[in-house]
Write a protein that holds these residues in place. Structure first.
Motif, mmCIF file in Angstrom:
data_model
loop_
_atom_site.group_PDB
_atom_site.id
_atom_site.type_symbol
_atom_site.label_atom_id
_atom_site.label_comp_id
_atom_site.label_asym_id
_atom_site.label_seq_id
_atom_site.Cartn_x
_atom_site.Cartn_y
_atom_site.Cartn_z
ATOM 1 N N CYS A 300 0.940 -1.206 0.014
ATOM 2 C CA CYS A 300 -0.149 0.164 -0.010
ATOM 3 C C CYS A 300 0.836 1.297 -0.075
ATOM 4 O O CYS A 300 1.905 1.205 0.506
ATOM 5 C CB CYS A 300 -0.897 -0.002 1.198
ATOM 6 N N GLY A 301 0.275 2.344 -0.667
ATOM 7 C CA GLY A 301 0.969 3.575 -0.538
ATOM 8 C C GLY A 301 2.445 3.737 -0.955
ATOM 9 O O GLY A 301 2.770 3.066 -2.044
ATOM 10 N N ALA A 303 4.967 1.974 -0.146
ATOM 11 C CA ALA A 303 5.569 0.710 -0.073
ATOM 12 C C ALA A 303 5.044 0.344 -1.609
ATOM 13 O O ALA A 303 6.042 -0.576 -2.143
ATOM 14 C CB ALA A 303 4.951 -0.150 1.128
ATOM 15 N N VAL A 346 5.257 -5.991 0.872
ATOM 16 C CA VAL A 346 6.391 -4.867 1.327
ATOM 17 C C VAL A 346 5.446 -3.979 2.289
ATOM 18 O O VAL A 346 4.351 -3.565 2.188
ATOM 19 C CB VAL A 346 6.754 -4.123 0.123
ATOM 20 N N GLY A 350 4.464 -3.355 9.003
ATOM 21 C CA GLY A 350 4.379 -4.862 9.085
ATOM 22 C C GLY A 350 2.796 -5.020 9.862
ATOM 23 O O GLY A 350 2.419 -6.250 9.997
ATOM 24 N N ALA A 399 4.650 10.451 7.195
ATOM 25 C CA ALA A 399 5.283 10.205 5.724
ATOM 26 C C ALA A 399 6.759 9.544 5.710
ATOM 27 O O ALA A 399 7.601 9.904 6.394
ATOM 28 C CB ALA A 399 5.588 11.685 5.210
ATOM 29 N N GLN A 407 13.699 -0.063 1.484
ATOM 30 C CA GLN A 407 12.651 -1.031 0.703
ATOM 31 C C GLN A 407 13.199 -1.188 -0.565
ATOM 32 O O GLN A 407 13.211 -2.200 -1.324
ATOM 33 C CB GLN A 407 11.305 -0.642 0.646
ATOM 34 N N LEU A 484 2.830 11.841 -3.826
ATOM 35 C CA LEU A 484 2.250 11.223 -2.534
ATOM 36 C C LEU A 484 2.904 11.974 -1.475
ATOM 37 O O LEU A 484 2.158 12.591 -0.658
ATOM 38 C CB LEU A 484 2.460 9.748 -2.268
ATOM 39 N N LYS A 485 4.375 12.203 -1.467
ATOM 40 C CA LYS A 485 4.800 12.954 -0.364
ATOM 41 C C LYS A 485 4.462 14.302 -0.237
ATOM 42 O O LYS A 485 3.984 14.764 0.740
ATOM 43 C CB LYS A 485 6.527 12.885 -0.806
ATOM 44 N N GLU A 488 0.650 14.502 0.748
ATOM 45 C CA GLU A 488 0.260 13.942 1.991
ATOM 46 C C GLU A 488 0.697 15.099 3.310
ATOM 47 O O GLU A 488 0.087 15.108 4.275
ATOM 48 C CB GLU A 488 0.626 12.561 2.511
#
Ligand code: F6R
Length: 608
Positions: A300-301, A303, A346, A350, A399, A407, A484-485, A488
């Motif tokens: 998601c997002g 990741a 990813v 978690g 963020a 990752q 996105l960064k 958000e």
């Protein structure tokens, strides 16, 4: 999402709970509350708003004396943010208090049954059902009441529970929402995440699904849902509490951006040994790697954006077909998986509910799941067949920056490993790739050192209404993450487009002065993106280009150019994202936004 802290021991509970909750603020919340047993009654104080409202209300906890308590920061799901919907919730006699993170999915039928039995509800929350249900089943034995409730509730939960009849005991249980238990000479603690209690203890127990913890000042017991006692081992937390502090930086996000070169080193260096990529935790034989027919990367997002870059790198270097899925889509789309497919999930936390559900869906279909996870002992780390940790340390800013960078490294390493085993690259090529990887930390530092230049540029855009990011291939994946960064944390509308797709509609949004950030780091696509820059320029756009050093021709088309150091084109995301993270950060700072805790967002999205 919601944060839980609880304490029973020799100290006053309220200050410990308030301190712990402050360490969980990063999770995002809209109200806070606390219940403390004062020797006679369970006192509750709660309020909508920031934690400091609760601190003021309780004079930093001094007006709530007692050595047993639970606290909560709420991120509203059922019922608007309000004093009454805030946690803790009581039963009617105010002898049982509950804090909850997660969603009780069958709360409506349970509530209807309880209403018929004469219970009355004060809030609109699903949590209050748990308080009344505990009351319904409680016949003097809290463990029995809790396990009976567990048999009735569906959904996800981490619960901290107090019973006034048992004033020396703290109870906790979880299913699919995070909860840890800590123990020291001073007492026992519960928390949604390690930083909340790290100041007090490093001995942590990871509570598994439907395990009940019963704690007093000097004892700790775990029970199964059938009330059988369980043996559990404590884990010693190695990292330092200061890793979860700001360390002199104005914001966690800035600190974490600065930590990226270290994060990249920490994730990479244990896995490059004697000229080889060694991923011991992979759990796949060379034969299995060779037989792999397809990889699914699910996240998601941000990741998910890392996985998008991962797809280009894996397909480009290892030549294995990769499908990238949003976890919230994957889990419901009836994916076609076979025995030779590998699913890679990813996740920084978690704990992301959709990613966890996607993992389970893949396992249900007989597929092996590899987790690329940052938080040690998290649900995804425990449930995946194998785990490759990103060693980014605790990430506090909502963020993500350093975990995203880690990752990427994990995905590069996997791609190189698979390519090597499948004979898709020569020994010399592998060496070259590894040399490029090893240079990344220094190159990232170089880019971070130029942050003032980005700050000056960002200051011009704090009043922008719309900002577009364009790129092709890996540059498109970078654009998605950069966009996105920005949106958000700065609340500026922003979109990312595959540069070639613009003229199929979106270009009509470009007006005089609209900022278009064009990412162009892929030599094979450089000329193509250059044409797209010219297209938007001729419609009035102001173009910021991010490209590799040496591509000076771009200066003729773009208005402002940021150069990144030279690396292998497969690894440019690790460098190009740095100035774009900084851009988002400085726009947010310039606008006076809450950089680390943007509105409406939570760090760990533990609900669907
Ligand atoms: C954005 C961000 C989110 C997360 C997403 C997945 O900056 O942090 O988009 O990437 O919520 O979270 P994890 O990685 O914890 O599964």
């Amino acid at each position: 999402m919601c944060g839980i802290v609880g304490y029973v021991g020799k100290q006053q509970a309220a200050p410990i709970i308030l301190d712990g909750l402050s360490k969980l603020e990063y999770r995002g919340y809209d109200s806070a509350g606390m219940a403390v047993f004062d020797g006679k009654y369970i006192q509750i104080q709660k309020s909508v708003g920031r934690l400091k409202v609760l601190e003021e209300l309780t004079h930093d906890g001094r007006t709530m004396p007692g050595v047993l308590g639970i606290g909560h920061t709420r991120w509203a799901t059922h019922g608007a943010p309000s004093d009454v919907n805030s946690h803790p919730h009581y039963n009617e006699e105010e002898t049982i208090a509950v804090v909850h993170n997660g969603i009780i999915e069958n709360y409506i039928p349970l509530k209807n049954k309880l209403l018929k039995k004469g219970y009355t509800f004060l809030s609109e929350t699903d949590t209050e059902v748990v308080a009344h249900l505990l009351d319904y089943y409680y016949k003097g034995n809290p463990l029995e009441a809790i396990t009976k409730v567990l048999h009735r509730v569906e959904g996800s939960y981490a619960l901290g529970i107090l019973f006034a009849d048992h004033p020396d005991t703290l109870y906790a249980v979880r299913k699919d929402s995070p909860l840890i238990v800590g123990k020291s000479d001073e007492g026992c603690f519960i928390a949604s995440d390690v930083p909340a209690i790290l100041k007090y203890t490093r001995n942590v127990y990871y509570v598994e699904n439907q395990e009940v913890a019963c704690m007093t000042a000097d004892s700790l017991h775990f029970y199964s849902v059938d009330e059988e006692e369980l043996e559990k081992e404590a884990v010693t937390i190695e990292w330092d509490a200061s890793a979860a502090e700001k360390g002199g930086y104005e914001h966690f996000m800035l600190k974490e951006m600065h930590e990226q070169s270290k994060t990249v080193t920490d994730t990479m260096s244990p896995r490059i040994k004697d000229g080889k990529i060694v991923i011991e935790e992979l759990g796949l034989t060379d034969e299995e790697i060779c037989n792999m027919s397809r990889i699914y990367m699910v996240a998601c997002g941000s990741a998910y954006h890392a996985a998008m870059t991962g797809k280009y790198v894996m397909e480009g270097i290892a030549r294995i077909p990769v499908e990238v899925d949003l976890a919230s889509e994957f889990r419901y789309r009836d994916p076609i998986l076979d025995d030779n497919s590998l699913v890679i999930v990813v996740s920084q936390s978690g704990e992301t509910a959709d990613t966890l559900a996607a993992l389970r869906e893949a396992q249900k279909r007989g597929c092996r799941v590899l987790g690329i996870v940052n938080v040690v002992g998290s649900s995804i780390a425990r449930e995946a067949d194998n785990v490759m940790y990103t060693w980014a340390g605790p990430e506090i800013a909502v963020a993500t920056t350093k975990a995203y960078s880690a990752q990427l490294i994990a995905l590069y390493l996997l791609s190189l490993k698979f390519a090597d085993v499948r004979g898709k690259i020569t020994k010399e090529e592998l060496t070259d790739y590894m040399e490029d990887l090893k240079r990344l930390p220094q190159q990232i530092e170089l880019l971070m050192n130029n942050k003032e230049r980005i700050q000056r540029f960002a200051n011009r855009y704090i009043a922008a209404k719309d900002i577009f990011f364009i790129g092709r291939g890996i540059d498109y994946a970078i654009s998605l993450e950069a966009s996105l960064k920005l949106k958000e944390i700065s609340y500026i509308h922003s979109e990312a487009y595959a540069a070639g797709e613009l003229k199929h509609g979106t270009i009509s949004l470009i007006e005089d002065g609209t900022l278009v950030a064009a990412v162009s780091t892929q030599p094979a696509l450089y000329k193509k993106t250059l044409s797209n820059i010219v297209e938007v320029k001729s419609r009035g756009a102001f173009v910021l280009a991010v490209t590799t050093v040496g591509n000076t021709e771009i200066e003729k088309a773009a208005d402002y150019v940021i150069y990144i150091p030279e690396t292998n084109p497969f690894f440019t995301d690790s460098l190009a994202i740095i100035p774009l993270q900084l851009f988002a950060y400085y726009v947010s700072v310039g606008k006076g936004c809450d950089v680390d805790k943007p509105r409406n967002l939570a760090k760990s999205v533990t609900v669907e």
